[in-house]
Design an enzyme around this catalytic site. Structure first.
Site: not given
Length: 219
Positions: A121, A139
């Protein structure tokens, strides 16, 4: 609505709500963004933006960062949480950038993912926001929204990212993931969710999902 129509509704609504979308984490270049994203793990963007000016006053580049000790970095970033791990990561990745990449953050996701404390990420955010290379960082906000909108049944962010990339045009990924983060915070939060405010979920969410949300909200 068909799934294709739902996707287009999401794109159109988010573009109307957020024609210009700010990057949540304050930074001035790929390195400071990388550090800010690393610090944001299990920490709010607001808190990170309060701490990074203090850190960057000492070191806003890898050469100055390695002049600090891991303990000194940890003390500065302590309010962000997980400071022992994050400080080791910041020091370690800064050292690698100096030794292997002339102090520059490489615009290569596979390389970024090999740096200490940098996961998929974090690497995706840097690719998208620092280098404008298509990526779709997922997220908790995006994971929640994709589920509420019945666009993904992914049990984890990895599967949700695959679904998002499959459904949304690649040329919209970089802006769209930011728009979704802001929408999730403002209109469809995990807590304090208000059905009447949630424009997209009201329009495209399944009856079962909406009923589940309403039931949870009343408890």
């Amino acid at each position: 609505m068909t799934k294709k129509e739902k996707v287009q509704f999401v794109i159109d609504t988010l573009e109307e709500l957020y024609p210009e979308v700010p990057i949540p984490l304050d930074h001035k270049d790929p390195y400071t963004l990388l550090i800010a994203v690393l610090l944001s793990a299990q920490c709010t963007d607001v808190r990170v933006n309060q701490i990074t000016p203090k850190l960057f006053a000492f070191a806003d580049n890898p050469y100055d960062m390695v002049k600090l000790s891991v303990e000194e970095i940890a003390e500065i970033i302590r309010p962000c949480g997980l400071s022992p791990m994050k400080s080791k990561g910041i020091y370690g990745l800064s050292k690698i950038l100096i030794e292997q990449y002339d102090g520059e953050v490489p615009a290569d996701i596979s390389i970024l993912e090999t740096l200490p404390a940098v996961g998929h990420k974090t690497a995706s955010v840097v690719m998208s926001q620092a280098f404008n290379i298509p990526a779709f960082p997922v997220d908790t906000h995006i994971h929640r929204l994709m589920h509420r909108w019945n666009l993904s049944s992914g049990k984890n962010v990895q599967q949700t990212e695959k679904d998002a990339k499959r459904l949304f045009p690649e040329n919209k990924w970089n802006k769209l993931h930011l728009q979704m983060i802001w929408y999730g915070r403002e209109y469809s939060p995990a807590r304090g969710w208000k059905f009447n405010n949630d424009i997209i979920t009201r329009a495209i969410g399944t009856k079962a999902m909406i009923n589940e949300l309403l039931k949870t909200h009343k408890q």
